[in-house]
Design a protein around this motif. Structure first.
Motif, mmCIF file in Angstrom:
data_model
loop_
_atom_site.group_PDB
_atom_site.id
_atom_site.type_symbol
_atom_site.label_atom_id
_atom_site.label_comp_id
_atom_site.label_asym_id
_atom_site.label_seq_id
_atom_site.Cartn_x
_atom_site.Cartn_y
_atom_site.Cartn_z
ATOM 1 N N PHE A 5 -13.255 1.548 -17.284
ATOM 2 C CA PHE A 5 -13.807 2.740 -16.143
ATOM 3 C C PHE A 5 -13.445 2.021 -14.704
ATOM 4 O O PHE A 5 -13.554 0.907 -14.266
ATOM 5 N N HIS A 61 -11.888 7.962 -23.534
ATOM 6 C CA HIS A 61 -11.994 6.649 -22.820
ATOM 7 C C HIS A 61 -11.675 5.726 -23.006
ATOM 8 O O HIS A 61 -12.124 4.917 -24.476
ATOM 9 N N TYR A 62 -10.400 5.243 -22.841
ATOM 10 C CA TYR A 62 -9.850 6.308 -21.514
ATOM 11 C C TYR A 62 -7.888 6.412 -21.311
ATOM 12 O O TYR A 62 -7.768 6.138 -21.856
ATOM 13 N N GLN A 111 -2.934 3.722 -13.445
ATOM 14 C CA GLN A 111 -3.229 4.256 -12.480
ATOM 15 C C GLN A 111 -3.095 4.753 -11.580
ATOM 16 O O GLN A 111 -2.620 3.522 -10.663
#
Ligand SMILES: *Cc1c(COP(=O)(O)O)cnc(C)c1O
Length: 383
Positions: free
Chosen positions: A86, A312-313, A320
């Motif tokens: 995360f 996830h994920y 990103q």
């Protein structure tokens, strides 16, 4: 959705009277910030994690940032962490001024790969800390990671935000490194009724520094030893968490029982691999994450059947947009990138009925058999 990914309403309905009573207590005492409810929860959570000190803070991300600051990590330092986690793990590094350096994961457990960690440590200067993440509720390879970190003097910080109660060779997540960080985001195995987090540590000096940092650097009202933050866990959240902590162990037992049912039903299916638990680990299944070769098609099918599955994920951190300035490229972390294409979390929550679990795995089985006619024929012959 007929079967949700998780069901907080079911959990809180069962605890309604206890939660309301805890709220009443805080309302009447006005101990909203710091105070006895927080101190009591910290004692209980430390005991649960089998570690001397616990400190409540505002969120899991804040816990990681405060832990790093308490260790003196800041501008000019590098902090190593898995590319597949995360975003909070990496955001916390950025909040201290340090640079996040991503490392690939192990193909089986999807946690930080100690061999990749060694290669990354040798390549980068100023590595001050390493943050293994206990992804989905399984502790990372802490012995191997600690050995690599020790050679270079880097400190290990556990991201245990998904692993309340997990064990590694008998020891609890949160007691396996210099300092550890938890999130009480509502959906976590132990969730607040809002945001919250904690750090745990066996080091009294680190505990004192975190206590100062979360409360404006003050050891006494208006006496400030350092520049700190407003980063405390609310009294009412602590009171609610004390109620919920009493159930955590039984919830984790139920999570493992559901995971076992899924494992048994999905083990022999073509194109689907149940999660793998490495030796010496006691998984707490924050998420039950299978790997699927035709993941997006399966997810669409489950959606159409009223079953909420989730990814996830979908994008590893090095790809990103938020981290574009770090200059990573597709292909840099192939194991993380493959995981992002294949992982699928199936519904799992302690209040889930056996019938709902069966409906999920039967739906997955039928889909997988249809997708693979030869497999269906073989199963038919056996039946
Ligand atoms: C939830 C989570 C965090 C962040 O916690 P918040 O309380 O949402 O700030 C950090 N790391 C991991 C692995 C998480 O799952």
């Amino acid at each position: 959705m007929r079967i949700p990914l998780a069901d907080l309403r079911a959990q809180h309905t069962a605890l309604r009277d206890e939660l309301v009573e805890a709220f009443r207590r805080v309302l009447e005492s006005s101990a909203f910030v710091l105070g006895p409810e927080l101190a009591a929860f910290e004692r209980q959570f430390a005991a649960y994690c089998e570690v001397p000190h616990a400190l409540g803070v505002g969120s899991g991300t804040e816990a990681i940032a405060l832990a790093l600051r308490a260790l003196g990590v800041g501008l000019g330092d590098s902090v190593l962490l898995p590319a597949f986690t995360f975003i909070g793990t990496a955001e916390a590094v950025c909040h201290t001024g340090a640079r996040p350096v991503f490392v690939d994961i192990e193909p089986q457990t999807l946690t930080l790969d100690p061999a990749a960690l060694r290669a990354a440590i040798e390549k980068h200067h100023n590595v001050r800390a390493v943050i293994p993440v206990h992804l989905y509720g399984q502790v990372a390879a802490m012995h191997e990671i600690a050995a690599v970190a020790k050679e270079t003097g880097a400190v290990v910080v556990e991201d245990a935000a998904q692993a309340h109660g997990a064990r590694y060779h008998g020891r609890r997540a949160g007691s396996l490194a210099a300092i550890a960080c938890f999130s009480f985001y509502p959906s976590k195995n132990l969730g607040a009724l809002g945001d919250g987090g904690a750090i745990t540590t066996g080091d009294a000096d680190l505990a004192t520094r975190v206590a100062l940092l979360r409360d404006h650097g003050q050891h006494k009202k208006y006496m400030h030893d350092m520049v700190g933050f407003t980063a405390r866990l609310d009294g009412v959240q602590a009171a609610w968490l004390s109620v919920k902590l009493r159930y955590l162990e039984q919830w984790n037992v139920r999570r493992r029982a559901i995971a076992q049912m899924y494992d048994n039903a999905l083990r022999d299916l073509p194109g689907i691999s149940p999660p793998i638990t490495a030796a010496g680990r006691e998984h707490v299944y924050y998420l039950y994450v299978a790997r699927c070769s035709r993941r997006d098609a399966l997810k669409a099918h489950l959606d159409a059947c009223g079953i909420a599955a989730a990814i996830h994920y979908p994008v590893p951190l090095h790809l990103q947009p938020a981290f574009a300035h770090l200059g990573y490229r597709p292909g840099d972390f192939p194991v993380a990138e493959a995981a992002a294409r294949e992982v699928l979390a199936l519904p799992l929550y302690p209040e889930m009925s056996d019938a709902a679990v069966a409906e999920v795995y039967e739906t997955v089985r039928k889909w997988a058999m249809r997708a693979s006619p030869s497999m269906a024929a073989a199963q038919g012959q056996r039946a």
